[in-house]
Motif scaffolding. Sequence first.
Motif, PDB file in Angstrom:
ATOM      1  N   LEU A  30       0.829  -1.208   0.000  1.00 26.03           N
ATOM      2  CA  LEU A  30       0.000   0.000   0.000  1.00 26.03           C
ATOM      3  C   LEU A  30       0.861   1.255   0.000  1.00 26.03           C
ATOM      4  CD1 LEU A  30      -2.793   1.300   0.198  1.00 26.03           C
ATOM      5  CD2 LEU A  30      -2.639   1.084   2.679  1.00 26.03           C
ATOM      6  N   ILE A  31       1.896   1.280   0.820  1.00 25.79           N
ATOM      7  CA  ILE A  31       2.751   2.468   0.900  1.00 25.79           C
ATOM      8  C   ILE A  31       3.585   2.620  -0.375  1.00 25.79           C
ATOM      9  CG2 ILE A  31       4.664   3.519   2.146  1.00 25.79           C
ATOM     10  CD1 ILE A  31       3.615   2.154   4.673  1.00 25.79           C
ATOM     11  N   GLY A  32       4.226   1.536  -0.813  1.00 28.43           N
ATOM     12  CA  GLY A  32       5.102   1.627  -1.972  1.00 28.43           C
ATOM     13  C   GLY A  32       4.362   1.929  -3.260  1.00 28.43           C
ATOM     14  N   PHE A  33       3.311   1.163  -3.560  1.00 28.93           N
ATOM     15  CA  PHE A  33       2.581   1.375  -4.807  1.00 28.93           C
ATOM     16  C   PHE A  33       1.682   2.603  -4.732  1.00 28.93           C
ATOM     17  CE2 PHE A  33       3.798  -3.060  -5.262  1.00 28.93           C
ATOM     18  CZ  PHE A  33       4.189  -3.095  -6.591  1.00 28.93           C
ATOM     19  N   GLY A  34       1.282   3.011  -3.517  1.00 27.67           N
ATOM     20  CA  GLY A  34       0.554   4.268  -3.385  1.00 27.67           C
ATOM     21  C   GLY A  34       1.410   5.457  -3.782  1.00 27.67           C
ATOM     22  N   ALA A  35       2.654   5.465  -3.314  1.00 29.37           N
ATOM     23  CA  ALA A  35       3.580   6.526  -3.719  1.00 29.37           C
ATOM     24  C   ALA A  35       3.870   6.471  -5.211  1.00 29.37           C
ATOM     25  CB  ALA A  35       4.872   6.411  -2.927  1.00 29.37           C
ATOM     26  N   LEU A  36       3.964   5.262  -5.759  1.00 32.94           N
ATOM     27  CA  LEU A  36       4.204   5.118  -7.194  1.00 32.94           C
ATOM     28  C   LEU A  36       3.033   5.655  -8.004  1.00 32.94           C
ATOM     29  CD1 LEU A  36       5.859   3.919  -9.566  1.00 32.94           C
ATOM     30  CD2 LEU A  36       4.605   1.781  -9.198  1.00 32.94           C
ATOM     31  N   ALA A  37       1.808   5.323  -7.602  1.00 34.49           N
ATOM     32  CA  ALA A  37       0.627   5.817  -8.325  1.00 34.49           C
ATOM     33  C   ALA A  37       0.531   7.330  -8.234  1.00 34.49           C
ATOM     34  CB  ALA A  37      -0.633   5.161  -7.766  1.00 34.49           C
ATOM     35  N   TYR A  38       0.867   7.892  -7.091  1.00 31.04           N
ATOM     36  CA  TYR A  38       0.798   9.347  -6.940  1.00 31.04           C
ATOM     37  C   TYR A  38       1.843  10.041  -7.802  1.00 31.04           C
ATOM     38  CZ  TYR A  38       0.139  13.825  -4.597  1.00 31.04           C
ATOM     39  OH  TYR A  38      -0.133  15.146  -4.335  1.00 31.04           O
ATOM     40  N   SER A  86      -4.878  13.270  -9.547  1.00 32.27           N
ATOM     41  CA  SER A  86      -6.072  12.436  -9.440  1.00 32.27           C
ATOM     42  C   SER A  86      -6.465  12.270  -7.980  1.00 32.27           C
ATOM     43  CB  SER A  86      -5.821  11.067 -10.078  1.00 32.27           C
ATOM     44  OG  SER A  86      -6.940  10.230  -9.909  1.00 32.27           O
ATOM     45  N   MET A  87      -7.708  12.645  -7.664  1.00 29.66           N
ATOM     46  CA  MET A  87      -8.216  12.473  -6.315  1.00 29.66           C
ATOM     47  C   MET A  87      -8.574  11.026  -6.037  1.00 29.66           C
ATOM     48  SD  MET A  87      -8.417  14.576  -3.879  1.00 29.66           S
ATOM     49  CE  MET A  87      -9.013  14.603  -2.187  1.00 29.66           C
ATOM     50  N   TRP A  88      -8.801  10.264  -7.115  1.00 24.22           N
ATOM     51  CA  TRP A  88      -9.153   8.858  -6.926  1.00 24.22           C
ATOM     52  C   TRP A  88      -8.028   8.070  -6.288  1.00 24.22           C
ATOM     53  CZ3 TRP A  88     -13.978   7.384  -7.129  1.00 24.22           C
ATOM     54  CH2 TRP A  88     -14.880   8.091  -7.916  1.00 24.22           C
ATOM     55  N   ILE A  89      -6.793   8.446  -6.575  1.00 26.45           N
ATOM     56  CA  ILE A  89      -5.660   7.749  -5.981  1.00 26.45           C
ATOM     57  C   ILE A  89      -5.633   7.952  -4.473  1.00 26.45           C
ATOM     58  CG2 ILE A  89      -3.145   7.636  -5.893  1.00 26.45           C
ATOM     59  CD1 ILE A  89      -3.086   8.339  -8.842  1.00 26.45           C
ATOM     60  N   VAL A  90      -5.866   9.200  -4.048  1.00 22.20           N
ATOM     61  CA  VAL A  90      -5.881   9.493  -2.616  1.00 22.20           C
ATOM     62  C   VAL A  90      -7.024   8.754  -1.930  1.00 22.20           C
ATOM     63  CG1 VAL A  90      -6.037  11.322  -0.897  1.00 22.20           C
ATOM     64  CG2 VAL A  90      -4.812  11.728  -3.039  1.00 22.20           C
ATOM     65  N   LEU A  91      -8.205   8.768  -2.564  1.00 17.36           N
ATOM     66  CA  LEU A  91      -9.347   8.071  -1.977  1.00 17.36           C
ATOM     67  C   LEU A  91      -9.102   6.565  -1.922  1.00 17.36           C
ATOM     68  CD1 LEU A  91     -12.317  10.015  -3.642  1.00 17.36           C
ATOM     69  CD2 LEU A  91     -11.467  10.217  -1.295  1.00 17.36           C
ATOM     70  N   GLY A  92      -8.496   6.030  -2.980  1.00 15.60           N
ATOM     71  CA  GLY A  92      -8.206   4.605  -2.990  1.00 15.60           C
ATOM     72  C   GLY A  92      -7.238   4.200  -1.889  1.00 15.60           C
ATOM     73  N   VAL A  93      -6.184   4.993  -1.685  1.00 15.12           N
ATOM     74  CA  VAL A  93      -5.234   4.709  -0.617  1.00 15.12           C
ATOM     75  C   VAL A  93      -5.908   4.805   0.747  1.00 15.12           C
ATOM     76  CG1 VAL A  93      -3.134   5.526   0.507  1.00 15.12           C
ATOM     77  CG2 VAL A  93      -3.233   5.403  -1.979  1.00 15.12           C
ATOM     78  N   ALA A  94      -6.800   5.813   0.908  1.00 17.69           N
ATOM     79  CA  ALA A  94      -7.498   5.962   2.184  1.00 17.69           C
ATOM     80  C   ALA A  94      -8.417   4.772   2.459  1.00 17.69           C
ATOM     81  CB  ALA A  94      -8.293   7.266   2.188  1.00 17.69           C
TER      82      ALA A  94
END
Length: 444
Positions: free
Chosen positions: A333-341, A347-355
């Motif tokens: 979650l942390i590694g691929f979340g930073a990669l997607a961002y 994209s707000m969807w990335i932030v919502l997805g991580v949350a």
Amino acid sequence: MREYLLTLCITAAVTYLLTGPVRKFAIVAGAMPEIRARDVHREPTPRLGGIAMFFGLCAGLLVADHLTNLSEVFTKSNEPRALLSGAALIWLIGVLDDKFEIDALIKLGGQMIAAGVMVMQGLTILWLPVPSVGNVALTQWQGTLLTVALVVITINAVNFVDGLDGLASGMVCIAAAAFFLYAYRIWYSYGIEAAAPATLFSAILMGMCLGFLPHNMHPARIFMGDSGSMLIGLVLAAGAISITGQVDPDALNLYAGSEKAAVHQTVPVYIPLLLPLTIIAVPAADLVLAIVRRTWRGQSPFAADRGHLHHRLLEIGHSHSRAVLLMYFWSALIGFGALAYSVNSASMWIVLGVACLSAIGLVLLLLPRFTPRIPRWAERFVPPRYRRRRASAAYEHTQAAQTAGHGAEDAAAHPDPVAAGVAGVNGATALGARSRSRVGGGSR
């Protein structure tokens, strides 16, 4: 990409095939320490798995050197040779520790020397991209100190998290996968050749971990030991140093357009500062908490205890495999979340997805604290711990009555099942009865 995948597969195959013979060698050499108070495994298990991982690293570098495109990494950069030199030194120290358990301060000195060897051969941080400031050039001493600090922190973070079967190798593999995708995007999309060594290091690191994981999953037949944990920590740090301090952010040509657009476009410049930290966020958090906890108790920061994150997961009520999977989940979650961002920061969807995924992870983390109420008609489909007491008592009474009705011959013909983890079951050690527990230092 085909050459990177080929290098990954060769590294994984060599590591996998050599781990079996290395296990037999570790048993013969006596690299099987007794059970310590902080250990979670129940039988002495051979270490020295880092030997197979090191030869996997050598095989990956050798194959890459003979491929058409990846061979340019060796001709244009000295970083692969610097990595191999530092890895050989840290691996040798780890092998000695797995066999003789050398002092922690000696290992720390060896880690600093290995980092210094890489710095002397050109694998160092030359500048830092600072938001709103730009590139900040570092002096030779500043770059050396920062490089050594990053290497030592990463090595010890990985070493600290190596406490459960398959935990360290799986978490580092996830981190390497996220870092590989980021480095490959910088190299391929932006055409920056300086990112090629970091991409190669990440591919080889994935191969080392994937080749070792089948032997190290619960119940583990062999541990990587310090020879493996310090090695993969150094390779992980080398990739972060290469792409953070060697790739010039100005080469990305992102400072065009309006101020708002420039803020979003320059996120890939900031990510090299953050991604090396996010990929070791869980091990680093465990490292910091361990140092604070031991210092608060008046102990040495290198003293062994049972307060690591994976130990606490077991205390909550998670099984061995579930605790490992939860640690995998948070690392991914942390590694691929930073990669997607870094790919699409607007994209707000990335932030919502991580949350949302973080909320799911917290629920899974605290799940053993709650015992759901299962309807009576569904009790037969769930494990006994989720059944009501009356149903469990009736079941136990029925089982006791059935057992009492059998004779002694039936009891001898149907012995009680042996629990997993005792000698002779998991195949890790078949050397006899369990050794007495003792308190000791070092890692698995």
